[in-house]
Design a protein around this motif. Structure first.
Motif, short mmCIF file in Angstrom:
data_model
loop_
_atom_site.label_atom_id
_atom_site.label_comp_id
_atom_site.label_asym_id
_atom_site.label_seq_id
_atom_site.Cartn_x
_atom_site.Cartn_y
_atom_site.Cartn_z
N ASP A 157 0.99 10.08 -3.76
CA ASP A 157 0.13 8.88 -5.19
C ASP A 157 -0.98 9.54 -5.68
O ASP A 157 -1.94 8.95 -5.04
N SER B 237 4.44 8.25 -17.48
CA SER B 237 3.14 7.97 -15.83
C SER B 237 4.26 9.46 -14.95
O SER B 237 4.89 10.00 -14.89
N GLU C 104 3.04 7.95 -8.33
CA GLU C 104 2.05 6.47 -9.43
C GLU C 104 3.21 5.78 -9.35
O GLU C 104 3.54 4.74 -8.35
N THR C 105 4.43 6.23 -10.51
CA THR C 105 5.61 4.77 -10.59
C THR C 105 5.66 4.61 -9.17
O THR C 105 5.83 3.01 -9.19
N SER D 177 3.51 2.02 -7.40
CA SER D 177 3.11 1.14 -7.68
C SER D 177 4.55 -0.32 -7.75
O SER D 177 4.04 -1.08 -7.82
N SER E 283 2.55 -2.84 -0.76
CA SER E 283 0.88 -2.35 0.16
C SER E 283 1.77 -1.64 1.88
O SER E 283 0.79 -0.68 2.24
N GLY F 85 8.80 -6.59 -10.66
CA GLY F 85 8.71 -5.30 -10.50
C GLY F 85 9.88 -5.11 -8.98
O GLY F 85 9.51 -4.39 -8.35
N GLU G 197 4.19 -4.56 -18.28
CA GLU G 197 4.12 -4.39 -17.45
C GLU G 197 2.06 -3.90 -17.86
O GLU G 197 2.55 -3.16 -18.43
N GLN H 176 0.13 -2.74 -16.73
CA GLN H 176 -1.54 -1.59 -16.42
C GLN H 176 -0.24 -0.51 -15.77
O GLN H 176 0.90 -0.86 -15.90
N LYS H 177 -1.21 0.41 -15.56
CA LYS H 177 -0.33 2.01 -15.42
C LYS H 177 0.17 1.35 -13.77
O LYS H 177 -0.26 1.32 -13.09
#
Length: 513
Positions: free
Chosen positions: A8, A92, A96-97, A100, A104, A365, A389, A391-392
């Motif tokens: 990440d 992207s 990160e993809t 995301s 979590s 999501g 979406e 946000q990145k």
């Protein structure tokens, strides 16, 4: 053996690690992996992208994996392929993809601790292992792994630490606390032998009848912790932890009569059910029964042994839809949105990957949930801007759903009474098959709509005389009226082009619009 890992990080590259002999679980594509990273070798969570026998550079430069915590992959080959497409199409980074979308609760912090168990005297240790044990003895009882590595300067530090953990000399703490996967403790029978105590004998007899039993279940049956502990100490039974999923509380169901499809509904239903793949726009006026069509379609898909994903733009739509879905499938459905707790999100992810649930409802999501045997995606209210979406990494869940259906080779249904311009254009061009419902299911008539040309009618201020008459008649009948105005005015300020005078409010000096 080596694995290719993505982390990440905002980096357009992957990293290679050597696979050691001792690991909690064998490495597989899509599994989480805990690896040392950077000059300080802080532990980070990564995802395995590929496994290979060799690398194109010196193997001496390659670090070793610290652990593989999962028994099964968290991403399927299909969802990994989809994530790669998202990262390329929306510019992207792949790491990160993936992270995301990943709840979590699956991300393990590098800040876990290790502690001596007290078994170091009963196990044969190498010089390196003794050195690490001595360092742990002089501490306050436990060490942060990154701090311990700086204190004990060993070139093969993680290998030595892994060996001590496998020998039972060192145990990890805080590892699970940073990992919010729901777990439950279970009991299994190791050997059936004569024991003292009525409850102990009853427990053994009960465990003979089942493969395993949870502690909560045993407590409900009247078996105390002391009884279980005594049998564990004698080696008769064994306890272990297992990842579990949280059961949904059923939605309040409204009594619904069985609905018979109209001829136009039946045509749309038959077309979708009969298609092995393809893109469909289910387009019809409000009240034309679009939900009934895609729920009956979902029911047929589930009967074939496949799973279904229903995307909704807003959380507020979820309870009503969920009640209708539960009337078809019962309460065993997966719910996935941003307001769930980390454990609930992790639980739904596990239900998807294990195939415990066949129907999932979620917001944007949920489009990458690793659903086993996915056979249909429904995008309800496809025109809604909430599917974007903000946000990145940026993505549009509708477009991702279409791509996922292409990769998986199954149908995707876009549902709307007012389709977006781009979807309608693609339907007119033939890229998406349009299934139109022109009449309402009920006898309630459609609202009367009249568009008035403001240039051709007399006005009183900003209102037309026709509108004022309609409002007067409505109030006279004792009914209510609602006016929508898209903004407060057409100009931010009203000013004189000759002298620059601006009309302002006498009380607050705000410009009048």
């Amino acid at each position: 053996m080596f694995v290719e890992v993505v982390l990440d990080l905002p980096l357009d590259r992957t990293f290679y690690y050597r696979v050691p002999e001792v690991l909690s679980n064998p490495p597989e594509v899509g599994k989480r992996v805990i690896v040392p990273f950077g000059n300080n070798d802080f532990l980070r969570t990564g995802i395995i992208l590929s496994i290979r026998d060799s690398v194109d550079f010196s193997p001496d430069r390659v670090k070793e994996i610290f652990d593989v915590p999962d028994e099964f992959p968290l991403f399927t080959e299909e969802t990994l392929k989809l994530a790669k497409w998202i990262s390329e199409y929306y510019c992207s980074f792949l790491g990160e993809t993936l992270f995301s979308f990943l709840p979590s609760g699956f991300v393990v912090s590098e800040s876990f601790f290790v502690k001596l168990t007290g078994n170091e005297l009963s196990v044969k240790l190498s010089d390196s292992e003794k050195k690490l044990v001595e360092a742990l003895k002089v501490s306050t009882g436990r060490f942060k792994v990154s701090s311990l590595r700086r204190k004990v300067k060993l070139s093969n530090f993680y290998q030595v630490l892994r060996n001590l953990i496998s020998k039972g000399v060192v145990r990890r703490e805080e590892f699970i606390k940073k990992d919010t996967i729901p777990r439950e403790e279970f009991v299994i029978l190791r050997k059936a032998e004569e024991v003292r105590g009525k409850k102990s004998r009853e427990l053994i007899e009960y465990l003979k009848t089942c493969e395993k039993a949870s502690l909560s279940e045993l407590r409900e049956r009247g078996f105390t912790r002391d009884t279980i502990k005594r049998l564990v100490e004698k080696g008769v039974i064994e306890t272990f932890e297992e990842k579990v999923t949280i059961k949904n509380r059923p939605q309040e169901l409204v009594e619904e009569k069985e609905i018979q499809l109209t001829p136009s509904q039946q045509r749309a239903f038959s077309r979708i059910v009969g298609a092995e793949s393809g893109k469909f726009l289910l387009y019809g006026v409000t009240g034309s029964g679009k939900m009934e069509i895609y729920l009956k379609t979902a029911y047929e898909i589930v009967k074939r042994g496949k799973s279904v994903l229903i995307l909704v733009p807003e959380l507020l739509l979820t309870p009503e839809l969920r009640a209708r879905v539960e009337s078809y499938f019962g309460s065993n459905i997966g719910i996935y949105h941003g307001k769930l707790t980390p454990k609930e999100r992790v639980s739904t992810w596990l239900k998807a990957i294990r195939g415990e649930t066949k129907v999932f409802i979620g917001t944007r999501g949920a489009v990458i949930l690793p659903i086993k045997d996915l056979g249909l995606i429904v995008v309800d209210e496809e025109q809604d801007a909430s599917y974007k979406e903000q946000q990145k990494p940026y993505y549009h869940a509708k477009e991702v759903a279409i791509k996922r259906a292409e990769i998986g080779g199954f149908p995707v249904v876009l549902v709307s009474a007012t389709p977006s311009i781009e979807t309608y254009y693609r339907a007119e061009k033939g890229e998406i098959e349009k299934l139109e419902l022109k009449e309402r299911v009920s006898t309630v008539p459609l609202p009367y709509i009249k568009v008035v040309d403001l240039q051709k009618t007399r006005r009183v201020s900003i209102f037309t005389e026709e509108l004022l008459k309609v409002l007067e008649n409505t109030v006279r009948k004792g009914e209510q009226a609602l006016l929508f105005i898209n903004r407060r005015g057409f100009f931010a300020t009203s000013f004189c082009p000759n002298c620059g005078f601006i009309a302002e409010c006498e009380d607050c000096a705000d410009p009048l619009v």
